[in-house]
Motif scaffolding. Structure first.
Motif, PDB file in Angstrom:
ATOM      1  N   PHE A  39     -39.640  52.194  26.237  1.00 45.41           N
ATOM      2  CA  PHE A  39     -38.687  53.299  26.137  1.00 45.41           C
ATOM      3  C   PHE A  39     -38.221  53.478  24.697  1.00 45.41           C
ATOM      4  N   ASP A  40     -37.951  52.366  24.028  1.00 46.35           N
ATOM      5  CA  ASP A  40     -37.514  52.439  22.631  1.00 46.35           C
ATOM      6  C   ASP A  40     -38.585  53.118  21.777  1.00 46.35           C
ATOM      7  N   LEU A  41     -39.842  52.712  21.950  1.00 43.22           N
ATOM      8  CA  LEU A  41     -40.936  53.299  21.180  1.00 43.22           C
ATOM      9  C   LEU A  41     -41.158  54.757  21.545  1.00 43.22           C
TER      10      LEU A  41
ATOM     11  N   VAL B 165     -30.012  43.630  21.335  1.00 45.61           N
ATOM     12  CA  VAL B 165     -31.130  44.463  21.781  1.00 45.61           C
ATOM     13  C   VAL B 165     -30.914  44.896  23.227  1.00 45.61           C
ATOM     14  N   GLY B 166     -30.779  43.931  24.117  1.00 44.79           N
ATOM     15  CA  GLY B 166     -30.550  44.263  25.515  1.00 44.79           C
ATOM     16  C   GLY B 166     -29.214  44.954  25.726  1.00 44.79           C
ATOM     17  N   ARG B 167     -28.196  44.563  24.951  1.00 43.05           N
ATOM     18  CA  ARG B 167     -26.875  45.177  25.069  1.00 43.05           C
ATOM     19  C   ARG B 167     -26.937  46.669  24.741  1.00 43.05           C
ATOM     20  N   ALA B 168     -27.709  47.039  23.710  1.00 41.45           N
ATOM     21  CA  ALA B 168     -27.839  48.453  23.326  1.00 41.45           C
ATOM     22  C   ALA B 168     -28.465  49.269  24.445  1.00 41.45           C
ATOM     23  N   PHE B 169     -29.538  48.757  25.032  1.00 43.83           N
ATOM     24  CA  PHE B 169     -30.224  49.465  26.112  1.00 43.83           C
ATOM     25  C   PHE B 169     -29.286  49.664  27.297  1.00 43.83           C
ATOM     26  N   HIS B 170     -28.530  48.614  27.635  1.00 42.14           N
ATOM     27  CA  HIS B 170     -27.588  48.696  28.749  1.00 42.14           C
ATOM     28  C   HIS B 170     -26.450  49.681  28.461  1.00 42.14           C
ATOM     29  N   LEU B 171     -25.971  49.705  27.226  1.00 43.54           N
ATOM     30  CA  LEU B 171     -24.885  50.620  26.882  1.00 43.54           C
ATOM     31  C   LEU B 171     -25.306  52.073  27.062  1.00 43.54           C
ATOM     32  N   HIS B 172     -26.535  52.389  26.694  1.00 46.03           N
ATOM     33  CA  HIS B 172     -27.030  53.754  26.905  1.00 46.03           C
ATOM     34  C   HIS B 172     -26.962  54.112  28.393  1.00 46.03           C
ATOM     35  N   PHE B 173     -27.417  53.215  29.240  1.00 46.26           N
ATOM     36  CA  PHE B 173     -27.445  53.501  30.677  1.00 46.26           C
ATOM     37  C   PHE B 173     -26.034  53.538  31.254  1.00 46.26           C
TER      38      PHE B 173
ATOM     39  N   THR C  97     -28.568  44.541  13.125  1.00 46.12           N
ATOM     40  CA  THR C  97     -27.844  44.783  11.876  1.00 46.12           C
ATOM     41  C   THR C  97     -26.429  45.293  12.107  1.00 46.12           C
ATOM     42  N   LYS C  98     -26.188  45.995  13.205  1.00 46.01           N
ATOM     43  CA  LYS C  98     -24.852  46.505  13.512  1.00 46.01           C
ATOM     44  C   LYS C  98     -24.462  46.086  14.925  1.00 46.01           C
ATOM     45  N   PRO C  99     -23.948  44.865  15.072  1.00 47.99           N
ATOM     46  CA  PRO C  99     -23.560  44.388  16.404  1.00 47.99           C
ATOM     47  C   PRO C  99     -22.491  45.284  17.024  1.00 47.99           C
ATOM     48  N   MET C 100     -22.523  45.393  18.358  1.00 48.39           N
ATOM     49  CA  MET C 100     -21.605  46.280  19.074  1.00 48.39           C
ATOM     50  C   MET C 100     -20.254  45.608  19.262  1.00 48.39           C
ATOM     51  N   GLN C 101     -19.201  46.295  18.805  1.00 48.31           N
ATOM     52  CA  GLN C 101     -17.857  45.729  18.847  1.00 48.31           C
ATOM     53  C   GLN C 101     -16.890  46.659  19.569  1.00 48.31           C
ATOM     54  N   LEU C 102     -15.817  46.052  20.050  1.00 50.12           N
ATOM     55  CA  LEU C 102     -14.792  46.766  20.797  1.00 50.12           C
ATOM     56  C   LEU C 102     -13.826  47.473  19.844  1.00 50.12           C
ATOM     57  N   HIS C 103     -13.503  48.727  20.173  1.00 44.67           N
ATOM     58  CA  HIS C 103     -12.506  49.482  19.427  1.00 44.67           C
ATOM     59  C   HIS C 103     -11.658  50.260  20.433  1.00 44.67           C
ATOM     60  N   ALA C 104     -10.370  49.932  20.484  1.00 47.48           N
ATOM     61  CA  ALA C 104      -9.437  50.612  21.390  1.00 47.48           C
ATOM     62  C   ALA C 104      -9.929  50.608  22.834  1.00 47.48           C
ATOM     63  N   GLY C 105     -10.451  49.461  23.275  1.00 44.65           N
ATOM     64  CA  GLY C 105     -10.873  49.314  24.667  1.00 44.65           C
ATOM     65  C   GLY C 105     -12.228  49.893  25.000  1.00 44.65           C
ATOM     66  N   LYS C 106     -12.937  50.388  23.976  1.00 45.14           N
ATOM     67  CA  LYS C 106     -14.239  50.997  24.230  1.00 45.14           C
ATOM     68  C   LYS C 106     -15.285  50.475  23.233  1.00 45.14           C
ATOM     69  N   ILE C 107     -16.540  50.590  23.626  1.00 49.82           N
ATOM     70  CA  ILE C 107     -17.656  50.285  22.732  1.00 49.82           C
ATOM     71  C   ILE C 107     -18.482  51.551  22.572  1.00 49.82           C
TER      72      ILE C 107
ATOM     73  N   GLY D 250     -34.468  55.984  19.612  1.00 43.03           N
ATOM     74  CA  GLY D 250     -34.729  54.886  20.529  1.00 43.03           C
ATOM     75  C   GLY D 250     -33.439  54.300  21.069  1.00 43.03           C
ATOM     76  N   ILE D 251     -33.388  52.973  21.135  1.00 42.36           N
ATOM     77  CA  ILE D 251     -32.160  52.336  21.620  1.00 42.36           C
ATOM     78  C   ILE D 251     -31.098  52.253  20.526  1.00 42.36           C
ATOM     79  N   GLY D 252     -31.471  52.626  19.309  1.00 46.32           N
ATOM     80  CA  GLY D 252     -30.476  52.774  18.253  1.00 46.32           C
ATOM     81  C   GLY D 252     -30.106  51.518  17.507  1.00 46.32           C
ATOM     82  N   VAL D 253     -30.917  50.458  17.618  1.00 51.16           N
ATOM     83  CA  VAL D 253     -30.605  49.238  16.873  1.00 51.16           C
ATOM     84  C   VAL D 253     -31.792  48.819  16.018  1.00 51.16           C
ATOM     85  N   VAL D 254     -31.472  48.076  14.972  1.00 53.35           N
ATOM     86  CA  VAL D 254     -32.483  47.534  14.057  1.00 53.35           C
ATOM     87  C   VAL D 254     -32.311  46.025  14.037  1.00 53.35           C
ATOM     88  N   LEU D 255     -33.412  45.317  14.163  1.00 50.79           N
ATOM     89  CA  LEU D 255     -33.337  43.858  14.105  1.00 50.79           C
ATOM     90  C   LEU D 255     -32.935  43.404  12.711  1.00 50.79           C
ATOM     91  N   ASP D 256     -32.027  42.433  12.647  1.00 47.35           N
ATOM     92  CA  ASP D 256     -31.670  41.778  11.402  1.00 47.35           C
ATOM     93  C   ASP D 256     -32.675  40.639  11.211  1.00 47.35           C
TER      94      ASP D 256
END
Length: 370
Positions: free
Chosen positions: A109-111, A296-304, A329-339, A346-352
């Protein structure tokens, strides 16, 4: 779509604090990262997020790794595939092993989205740019320490609290949280720890829990139906839910009022979309859980999970709840109760690469013979 090479990384991310559940203690997240490379050098990234031991469900990391390396990846590399769906259909020749299938589907899906110059969100209806999230807390015998964790989570803005429970560790801990936070969305997760202790579970009715997740044995739909008939609190099924057929059984028997949908456990995004549609058609509430994924998996799950049809905040906490560092490179963090859902193709992430190499304990490459 022709895949010429797959780079395969086995990584281990230590947890900041051990995760204690009714079936054991986890001190690190083991995951396999798949990097698919096509003939033009474009890549798709996926994650095999199965747990180390077959105690959550029968699928576990080593077994799913073997299915990927001995069956699915050789099939993928053997020829050119017209569509992503065509390869997903090919994977149905393997019985079960849904987590292995989900890992490779994620990378495809990412590709595919990158090749179409789209985000994975383009394949999903009513996707939001950010979503409310909850937090999962492990078994903590010291209730003062537990309440410190709850206080911190509430202060950070988490909009749902899930507490792992087991016989002997349930009512008192949950009651203390409920007394301190009368309005918070509070749920309990038993991970199949109970046998037939209906009385102790029924005592939880007075705590106004959003749900009790997977109290009884995996695959026992009948026992859950009998228990649900005795409880005011909705039962949520997790480990029991692998397929559309399982949802049909739940509805037919009245085994639960809620389900926890996890992409790896049901075989990926395509299967999850069908199951989500079924839940909407049959008034079965649904929310999305996690399995301590890397970025990686967190990004895919967040989209869904960003689709507006989910009934409760997702279980995809900020990366720093679990880890000191992530491998994107940009880990997903909480801001005001939301991510925020990752943007980009693609899934919107780049491997560090530096972090991947730091936490990688084994690497292999698989190449097409053509």
């Amino acid at each position: 779509m022709r895949i010429c090479r797959v780079d395969y990384y086995q990584v281990k991310l230590p947890f900041k604090k051990a995760v204690q559940t009714s079936y054991g203690k986890l001190t690190a997240k083991y995951a396999d990262i798949l990097v698919l490379v096509n003939e033009d050098g474009q890549i798709g990234i996926g994650e095999l997020t199965a747990l180390p031991h077959p105690d959550y469900v029968e699928e576990y990391l080593l077994g799913e790794r073997q299915i990927l390396q001995h069956y699915l990846l050789p099939w993928l590399l053997a020829k050119e595939w017209v569509t992503l769906d065509a390869f997903c259909l090919e994977m149905t020749k393997i019985r079960g092993h849904l987590m292995a299938k989900a890992a490779i589907e994620m990378a495809l899906f990412d590709l595919a989205a990158k090749l179409a110059e789209k985000s994975v969100a383009a394949y999903l209806p009513n996707a939001q740019p950010s979503l409310a999230v909850g937090i999962s807390l492990g078994i903590e015998p010291d209730l003062a320490k537990l309440m410190d964790q709850v206080d911190q989570a509430i202060a950070q803005g988490y909009q749902r609290i899930k507490l792992k429970i087991k016989p002997g560790y349930d009512y008192q801990a949950l009651a203390q949280i409920r007394q301190a936070y009368p309005e918070v969305c509070l749920m309990a997760d038993a991970n199949s720890a109970y046998q037939s202790q209906a009385a102790s579970l029924k005592a939880l009715d007075e705590l106004s829990l959003a749900m009790i997740e997977q109290p009884l044995a995996v695959d026992d739909f009948v026992a859950h139906a009998k228990l649900q008939a005795q409880l005011k609190t909705p039962i949520c099924l997790d480990e029991n839910v692998r397929s559309l057929a399982d949802l049909q059984t739940i509805v037919a028997l009245g085994s639960a009022q809620v389900i926890n949908l996890k992409l790896p456990r049901v075989g990926g995004l395509l299967a999850a979309k069908k199951m989500l549609n079924f839940c909407q058609q049959h008034d079965l509430k649904v929310w999305m859980g996690g399995m301590y994924e890397t970025g990686v998996g967190r990004a895919f799950h967040l989209h869904f999970a960003a689709q507006t049809c989910f009934d409760f905040p997702t279980d995809l906490a900020s990366f720093d709840h679990y880890f000191v560092e992530d491998i994107v490179t940009k880990p997903m963090q909480l801001h005001a109760g939301k991510i925020s859902v990752p943007t980009g193709l693609g899934i919107g992430v780049v491997l560090d690469k530096q972090k991947v190499n730091k936490y990688c304990y084994a690497k292999q490459s698989f190449k097409s013979k053509k």
